[in-house]
Structure formats: C-alpha cells, structure tokens
Design an enzyme around this catalytic site. Structure first.
Site, PDB file in Angstrom:
ATOM      1  N   GLY A  26     -15.099  -5.219  -8.449  1.00 15.14           N
ATOM      2  CA  GLY A  26     -14.182  -5.966  -7.536  1.00 15.14           C
ATOM      3  C   GLY A  26     -14.703  -7.120  -6.877  1.00 15.14           C
ATOM      4  O   GLY A  26     -14.303  -7.648  -5.886  1.00 15.14           O
ATOM      5  N   ASN A  36      -1.644  -9.710   1.973  1.00 13.72           N
ATOM      6  CA  ASN A  36      -2.981  -9.166   2.347  1.00 13.72           C
ATOM      7  C   ASN A  36      -3.610 -10.148   3.105  1.00 13.72           C
ATOM      8  O   ASN A  36      -4.692 -10.272   3.622  1.00 13.72           O
ATOM      9  CB  ASN A  36      -4.053  -8.860   1.105  1.00 13.72           C
ATOM     10  CG  ASN A  36      -4.079 -10.112   0.385  1.00 13.72           C
ATOM     11  OD1 ASN A  36      -3.376 -10.979  -0.205  1.00 13.72           O
ATOM     12  ND2 ASN A  36      -5.489 -10.748   0.247  1.00 13.72           N
ATOM     13  N   LEU A  52     -11.214  -2.110  -8.852  1.00 18.56           N
ATOM     14  CA  LEU A  52     -11.055  -3.164  -7.879  1.00 18.56           C
ATOM     15  C   LEU A  52     -11.761  -2.911  -6.750  1.00 18.56           C
ATOM     16  O   LEU A  52     -12.085  -3.849  -5.842  1.00 18.56           O
ATOM     17  CB  LEU A  52      -9.872  -3.300  -7.230  1.00 18.56           C
ATOM     18  CG  LEU A  52      -8.457  -3.596  -8.091  1.00 18.56           C
ATOM     19  CD1 LEU A  52      -6.975  -3.927  -7.270  1.00 18.56           C
ATOM     20  CD2 LEU A  52      -8.804  -4.803  -9.219  1.00 18.56           C
ATOM     21  N   TYR A  70     -15.370  -2.486  -4.723  1.00 19.79           N
ATOM     22  CA  TYR A  70     -16.725  -3.465  -4.773  1.00 19.79           C
ATOM     23  C   TYR A  70     -17.923  -2.625  -4.028  1.00 19.79           C
ATOM     24  O   TYR A  70     -19.093  -2.947  -3.967  1.00 19.79           O
ATOM     25  CB  TYR A  70     -16.558  -4.826  -4.177  1.00 19.79           C
ATOM     26  CG  TYR A  70     -15.643  -4.927  -2.850  1.00 19.79           C
ATOM     27  CD1 TYR A  70     -14.493  -4.878  -2.651  1.00 19.79           C
ATOM     28  CD2 TYR A  70     -16.511  -4.546  -1.556  1.00 19.79           C
ATOM     29  CE1 TYR A  70     -14.058  -4.659  -1.298  1.00 19.79           C
ATOM     30  CE2 TYR A  70     -16.029  -4.719  -0.578  1.00 19.79           C
ATOM     31  CZ  TYR A  70     -14.683  -4.729  -0.351  1.00 19.79           C
ATOM     32  OH  TYR A  70     -14.017  -4.691   0.975  1.00 19.79           O
ATOM     33  N   LYS A  91      -0.667  -3.047   3.330  1.00 19.65           N
ATOM     34  CA  LYS A  91      -0.199  -4.247   2.702  1.00 19.65           C
ATOM     35  C   LYS A  91       1.570  -4.374   2.413  1.00 19.65           C
ATOM     36  O   LYS A  91       1.781  -5.369   2.296  1.00 19.65           O
ATOM     37  CB  LYS A  91      -0.974  -4.323   1.256  1.00 19.65           C
ATOM     38  CG  LYS A  91      -2.469  -4.541   1.610  1.00 19.65           C
ATOM     39  CD  LYS A  91      -3.144  -5.042   0.296  1.00 19.65           C
ATOM     40  CE  LYS A  91      -4.707  -5.100   0.595  1.00 19.65           C
ATOM     41  NZ  LYS A  91      -5.449  -5.408  -0.569  1.00 19.65           N
ATOM     42  N   THR A 119      -5.409  -4.903   4.972  1.00 20.86           N
ATOM     43  CA  THR A 119      -6.037  -3.909   3.893  1.00 20.86           C
ATOM     44  C   THR A 119      -5.354  -2.375   3.891  1.00 20.86           C
ATOM     45  O   THR A 119      -4.522  -2.183   4.674  1.00 20.86           O
ATOM     46  CB  THR A 119      -7.664  -3.765   3.742  1.00 20.86           C
ATOM     47  OG1 THR A 119      -7.954  -3.194   2.411  1.00 20.86           O
ATOM     48  CG2 THR A 119      -8.049  -3.018   4.784  1.00 20.86           C
TER      49      THR A 119
HETATM   50  P1  NAP Z   1      -2.760   1.240  -0.891  1.00 24.27           P
HETATM   51  O1  NAP Z   1      -1.552   0.405  -0.865  1.00 24.27           O
HETATM   52  O2  NAP Z   1      -3.001   2.501   0.022  1.00 24.27           O
HETATM   53  O3  NAP Z   1      -2.421   1.900  -2.382  1.00 24.27           O
HETATM   54  C1  NAP Z   1      -3.323   2.918  -3.093  1.00 24.27           C
HETATM   55  C2  NAP Z   1      -2.695   3.592  -4.143  1.00 24.27           C
HETATM   56  O4  NAP Z   1      -3.519   4.458  -4.832  1.00 24.27           O
HETATM   57  C3  NAP Z   1      -1.529   4.454  -3.663  1.00 24.27           C
HETATM   58  O5  NAP Z   1      -0.372   3.544  -3.783  1.00 24.27           O
HETATM   59  C4  NAP Z   1      -1.563   5.765  -4.711  1.00 24.27           C
HETATM   60  O6  NAP Z   1      -0.763   5.521  -5.605  1.00 24.27           O
HETATM   61  C5  NAP Z   1      -2.999   5.699  -5.139  1.00 24.27           C
HETATM   62  N1  NAP Z   1      -3.668   6.685  -4.472  1.00 24.27           N
HETATM   63  C6  NAP Z   1      -4.159   6.955  -2.992  1.00 24.27           C
HETATM   64  N2  NAP Z   1      -4.847   8.055  -2.704  1.00 24.27           N
HETATM   65  C7  NAP Z   1      -4.883   8.732  -4.175  1.00 24.27           C
HETATM   66  C8  NAP Z   1      -5.503   9.770  -4.370  1.00 24.27           C
HETATM   67  N3  NAP Z   1      -6.280  10.325  -3.516  1.00 24.27           N
HETATM   68  N4  NAP Z   1      -5.452   9.981  -5.834  1.00 24.27           N
HETATM   69  C9  NAP Z   1      -5.216   9.272  -6.673  1.00 24.27           C
HETATM   70  N5  NAP Z   1      -4.357   8.166  -6.316  1.00 24.27           N
HETATM   71  C10 NAP Z   1      -4.120   7.753  -4.929  1.00 24.27           C
HETATM   72  O7  NAP Z   1      -4.134   0.844  -1.232  1.00 24.27           O
HETATM   73  P2  NAP Z   1      -4.340  -0.728  -1.577  1.00 24.27           P
HETATM   74  O8  NAP Z   1      -4.470  -1.725  -0.565  1.00 24.27           O
HETATM   75  O9  NAP Z   1      -3.466  -0.964  -2.917  1.00 24.27           O
HETATM   76  O10 NAP Z   1      -5.937  -0.766  -2.046  1.00 24.27           O
HETATM   77  C11 NAP Z   1      -6.388   0.059  -3.589  1.00 24.27           C
HETATM   78  C12 NAP Z   1      -7.815   0.001  -3.629  1.00 24.27           C
HETATM   79  O11 NAP Z   1      -7.860  -1.421  -4.092  1.00 24.27           O
HETATM   80  C13 NAP Z   1      -8.734   0.212  -2.377  1.00 24.27           C
HETATM   81  O12 NAP Z   1     -10.039   0.466  -2.751  1.00 24.27           O
HETATM   82  C14 NAP Z   1      -8.896  -1.341  -2.081  1.00 24.27           C
HETATM   83  O13 NAP Z   1     -10.305  -1.450  -1.420  1.00 24.27           O
HETATM   84  C15 NAP Z   1      -9.172  -2.030  -3.615  1.00 24.27           C
HETATM   85  N6  NAP Z   1      -8.898  -3.443  -3.300  1.00 24.27           N
HETATM   86  C16 NAP Z   1      -9.844  -4.284  -3.728  1.00 24.27           C
HETATM   87  C17 NAP Z   1      -9.721  -5.650  -3.630  1.00 24.27           C
HETATM   88  C18 NAP Z   1     -10.788  -6.651  -3.867  1.00 24.27           C
HETATM   89  O14 NAP Z   1     -10.678  -7.901  -3.577  1.00 24.27           O
HETATM   90  N7  NAP Z   1     -11.769  -6.135  -4.631  1.00 24.27           N
HETATM   91  C19 NAP Z   1      -8.570  -6.176  -2.937  1.00 24.27           C
HETATM   92  C20 NAP Z   1      -7.426  -5.395  -2.863  1.00 24.27           C
HETATM   93  C21 NAP Z   1      -7.590  -3.831  -2.837  1.00 24.27           C
HETATM   94  P3  NAP Z   1       0.254   6.824  -6.048  1.00 24.27           P
HETATM   95  O15 NAP Z   1       0.649   7.280  -4.789  1.00 24.27           O
HETATM   96  O16 NAP Z   1       1.231   6.208  -7.007  1.00 24.27           O
HETATM   97  O17 NAP Z   1      -0.822   7.703  -7.050  1.00 24.27           O
END
Ligand code: NAP
Length: 258
Positions: free
Chosen positions: A231, A85, A208, A210, A64, A60
């Site tokens: 999510g 993931n 996404l 939860y 990823k 996570t």
């Molecule tokens: P990640 O790879 O770290 O990516 C998060 C993205 O969010 C970054 O690329 C960034 O995009 C943006 N971001 C980060 N901090 C920010 C901030 N302070 N303000 C605005 N944008 C910000 O994380 P991820 O693994 O993709 O997960 C993202 C979210 O989805 C998490 O909350 C995770 O728990 C959730 N998720 C849920 C599920 C589910 O099954 N429900 C599955 C996967 C993920 P930019 O730099 O381009 O702005």
C-alpha cells in the site's frame, strides 16, 4: 501557522506525519505542522478543530464513514463512495473528500501492477478503504465482490467460506482492505492460501497495508506464485492529493485575508 493532522483511533502504524513533515521541510514551509490525534470517539471533533485551529486533516481507521454526518459538505466523489479520508476546513466549515479512491485507481493504471481485463476482484472488508477500492474498480469496469465476516449486512458481498470456494476464475485479484496484518499485529492474515479450494492460473494480491511491507498476506501470496503489491504507493498518492486540497484552501485563505 498552518495546522494539519491525522485523526484515527490507533496511529502507531501511520507514516503520514513523517511524510508531511518531510514535505514541509522540502518546501521550506516552516510555519506548517502535521500532528497525530488518537481519539476514542468522534464526539470531540469540533473541540479538537477549534483547540488546534486545524486547517485540514486526514481521517483513518475506523472513522472514514462515521465522520460523514459531522461534516458540513461532501464533494461529489466522497458522496458517491460514502467514505472520507481528507477534510478541508474553511471558516470552521468542514468539507469531506476521498483521495484514497483516485490514488488506488492511479496505482492500477500507472504502475507495473497491471491486471488483465477479464480479472475478477475480491475486496476483503467493507469499510472506508474497501468502498474507495470498489469505486476505483467500477471506474475500470472490473467485476468485483466484497468479502466480509457479515455478508448479510452488505450488498454484493460474500462470506470468507464462499470466497475460498468461488476463487475458481482463471484470473483473480484479491485486495486486502482490512487491518489484518497491520503493525503491531503483523502475524495475522485475512487469507490462508492452503485452505482455498482452487488455485487460479493468474493471481494478483494487493494489500493496502504499508506497515509492515511485505505483510504476512503478501509473503504467503508471493510464495504461492502471486504477483503482489503493497500500500505504500497508494499512501503517497493519497497524501499528495490531500496536500493539493489543503494547499488550495490555504491559498484561498491567504488571498481572502490580503
Ligand atoms: P475500516 O473502515 O475500519 O474497515 C476495515 C474493514 O475490515 C471492516 O469494515 C471489516 O469488514 C474488516 N475487518 C475489521 N476487522 C477485521 C478482522 N478482525 N477480521 C476480518 N476483517 C476485519 O478501516 P479502513 O479505514 O477501511 O482501513 C482498512 C485498512 O486499509 C487499514 O489497514 C488501513 O491502514 C489500510 N489503508 C491503507 C491506505 C493506503 O493509502 N495504503 C488507505 C486506506 C486504508 P467486515 O466487518 O465486513 O468483515
């Protein structure tokens, strides 16, 4: 003993351990464990793997994408998406999979959260989950763009300022794939609805996140008249798909050792 787990930087928000432990209990798999591994860097991954004898693990935020160069193999979907993931391990060799993407796709095609065909989607964020969402939207032939703090660094991506102006089509889907609003920072939100320049006639907002549910984003979106979804269903589905991959490897190992 079969050992599985979740690797990420901060895991206080995660339900995965509870989910898998309940599954092992239901299936009477008393020799199965699922542990949480909060790690600051991915450098120690190989050591973690051998120390715990991991048979598979989930990945996570924020690893990823950065985990990919450390893996021995990638399945076709994970390679296409560019994010992993779920990792299966066989004789120390790691294969990366993406179960977020088919899980997200399933929630759009098999739930009450039905989006009209002509909808334009805006995916907030450009990280691992955002890439999985984009893959699913491509399968559906849906028009989408990412919204980022650094749009110049990514293809098909606009800034948050342009997003607030461009949200003028009649049917809009916003998907939050950023961590904004996630436990413990529950008072944050990536969108201030009152600052958007238009109010679409049909607005769908999918977060996404939860934990918590609903997030501030979903509460404010619902108050603005949007149809909303959290999510949780996606979390369960991606965990189920991960379990299928883990179990397949597990049976391969058992059969091989017999
Ligand atoms: P990640 O790879 O770290 O990516 C998060 C993205 O969010 C970054 O690329 C960034 O995009 C943006 N971001 C980060 N901090 C920010 C901030 N302070 N303000 C605005 N944008 C910000 O994380 P991820 O693994 O993709 O997960 C993202 C979210 O989805 C998490 O909350 C995770 O728990 C959730 N998720 C849920 C599920 C589910 O099954 N429900 C599955 C996967 C993920 P930019 O730099 O381009 O702005």
């Amino acid at each position: 003993m079969a050992c599985y787990g979740l690797i990420g930087r901060k895991l206080g928000h995660s339900y995965s351990k509870i989910y898998f432990e309940q599954k092992f209990k239901d299936l009477k798999l008393l020799n199965h464990r699922y542990s949480l591994f909060e790690i600051e860097k991915l450098d120690g991954l190989k050591q973690l793997l051998s120390q715990w004898g991991l048979d598979g693990f989930n990945v996570t935020i924020p690893y990823k994408e950065t985990i990919i160069p450390m893996l021995d193999n990638l399945d076709e979907t994970a390679a296409e998406i560019g994010a992993v993931n779920c990792v299966t391990v066989e004789d120390g060799s790691m294969t990366g999979h993406n179960t977020d993407a088919p899980a997200f796709l399933h929630t759009l095609t098999h739930s009450d959260f039905r989006i009209p065909d002509s909808t334009t989607a805006f995916i907030l964020g450009t990280g691992g989950a955002a890439k999985a969402v984009a893959w699913a939207l491509r399968q559906l032939g849906m028009d989408y763009r990412h919204v980022s703090r650094h749009p110049e660094l990514h293809p098909n991506t606009i800034s948050y300022t342009d997003f607030s102006i461009l949200i003028e089509q009649p049917s809009i889907l916003i998907i939050n794939a950023t961590p904004l609003g996630m436990f413990p920072d529950v008072n944050t939100s990536p969108v201030v609805f009152s600052k958007l320049k238009h109010k679409p006639s049909l607005l769908y907002v999918y977060d996404l996140i939860y934990n918590p549910s609903p997030t501030r984003l979903l509460r404010e979106a619902a108050a603005w008249g949007a149809t909303v979804k959290d999510g949780l269903e996606m979390l369960h589905l991606q965990a189920e798909l991960s379990w299928e991959l883990f179990r397949k490897k597990h049976w391969n190992k058992v059969e091989h050792n017999e």
